[in-house]
Design an enzyme around this catalytic site. Structure first.
Site, short mmCIF file in Angstrom:
data_model
loop_
_atom_site.label_atom_id
_atom_site.label_comp_id
_atom_site.label_asym_id
_atom_site.label_seq_id
_atom_site.Cartn_x
_atom_site.Cartn_y
_atom_site.Cartn_z
N SER A 69 2.04 10.60 4.20
CA SER A 69 3.59 10.53 5.54
C SER A 69 3.96 12.37 5.76
O SER A 69 4.19 13.15 4.94
CB SER A 69 4.66 9.69 5.39
OG SER A 69 3.66 8.38 4.84
N1 SAH Z 1 3.54 6.67 0.17
C1 SAH Z 1 1.90 7.39 0.47
C2 SAH Z 1 1.73 6.62 2.02
C3 SAH Z 1 0.42 6.18 1.66
S1 SAH Z 1 -0.19 5.28 3.12
C4 SAH Z 1 1.79 9.09 0.34
O1 SAH Z 1 2.61 9.46 0.13
O2 SAH Z 1 0.82 9.10 0.23
C5 SAH Z 1 -0.12 3.65 3.26
C6 SAH Z 1 -0.62 3.12 1.99
O3 SAH Z 1 -0.47 2.08 1.76
C7 SAH Z 1 -2.07 4.19 2.33
O4 SAH Z 1 -3.07 4.00 0.35
C8 SAH Z 1 -3.21 2.36 2.13
O5 SAH Z 1 -3.70 1.92 1.12
C9 SAH Z 1 -1.54 1.22 1.16
N2 SAH Z 1 -1.64 -0.17 1.67
C10 SAH Z 1 -2.05 -0.41 3.18
N3 SAH Z 1 -1.58 -2.21 2.87
C11 SAH Z 1 -1.44 -1.90 1.31
C12 SAH Z 1 -1.14 -3.40 0.33
N4 SAH Z 1 -1.19 -4.75 1.20
N5 SAH Z 1 -1.29 -3.16 -0.86
C13 SAH Z 1 -0.58 -2.20 -1.42
N6 SAH Z 1 -0.85 -0.76 -0.31
C14 SAH Z 1 -1.30 -1.06 0.62
#
Ligand code: SAH
Length: 219
Positions: A69
């Protein structure tokens, strides 16, 4: 700590402080969150080829179709979620590259983060170690049901968009606890849920754009 890309200027503490000045000018107010954003070496969490853009206020690809993000988004969610309280225990759903978890580690005492893609967890753990972050625990799981075995949480932050507010997550909030998440499929909105004395108060905030919450586990 900052051995990678050291000295190229684009990744220095000064660059990070300039980023934080811009975030403050854009309206972020919580100095605890701003200090955390100033301290976390975001360039370590992205591919080397993108390191020179790490302190721009943009989201960047982290592989597997996922993104880190933008710093302003992380700042906004943490400011809303923290609400100037002491946050003991936080749950993050969607570890991704671990950047937001690293920022959370400076805002809360214990960070529990859940990620469904195993390969991202391996990378995130490595970088968090490199960044000397020691109060983040990552679990390979579908984060939708939360982490009942560790609840309650003072703060729950979800980094992927859910079709609606998951009721079981709100149930894992402590008294006065806050859940911040993007909600929606095509059009998403940032939603803040607060546990108040008699139930929950929900506020719908600005339009946002996150990757979708997906079911099940991936390698
Ligand atoms: N906070 C992260 C943002 C990652 S984007 C950062 O700082 O990089 C969102 C993330 O949510 C992705 O890695 C994706 O794989 C994860 N995600 C999506 N659905 C999910 C679920 N049901 N359970 C756990 N993680 C999930």
């Amino acid at each position: 700590m900052d051995s990678r890309h050291e000295g190229i200027g684009m990744t220095s503490q000064r660059t990070r402080l300039r980023m934080v000045d811009r975030l403050r000018a854009a309206g972020l107010r919580d100095e605890v969150v701003l200090a955390a954003l100033a301290a976390v070496p975001r360039h370590l969490f992205v591919d080397e080829a993108l390191a020179s853009r790490a302190y721009e206020d943009i989201s960047l690809p982290i592989g597997f179709g996922q993104t880190i993000s933008a710093p302003s988004t992380v700042g906004r969610m943490l400011e809303l979620g923290r609400a100037a309280r002491t946050v003991e225990r936080v749950l993050e759903i969607g570890t991704g590259c671990g950047y937001q978890a690293a920022v959370l580690s400076r805002v809360a005492r214990q960070v529990h983060s859940v990620e469904r893609i195993a390969a991202l967890i391996a990378k995130a753990r490595r970088v968090l170690r490199e960044a000397r972050v020691s109060n983040v625990r990552i679990k390979h799981a579908d984060g939708r049901p939360g982490l009942a075995e560790i609840a309650p949480f003072d703060l729950i932050v979800m980094a992927a968009a859910a079709p609606e507010v998951p009721a079981e997550l709100a149930d894992q909030l402590s008294a006065g606890g806050r859940l911040v998440l993007p909600v929606g499929t095509r059009d998403q909105q940032l939603v803040l849920v607060e546990r108040i004395e008699r139930g929950f108060q929900e506020r719908r905030l600005e339009a946002v754009n996150f990757v979708p919450l997906l079911p099940g586990l991936a390698r």
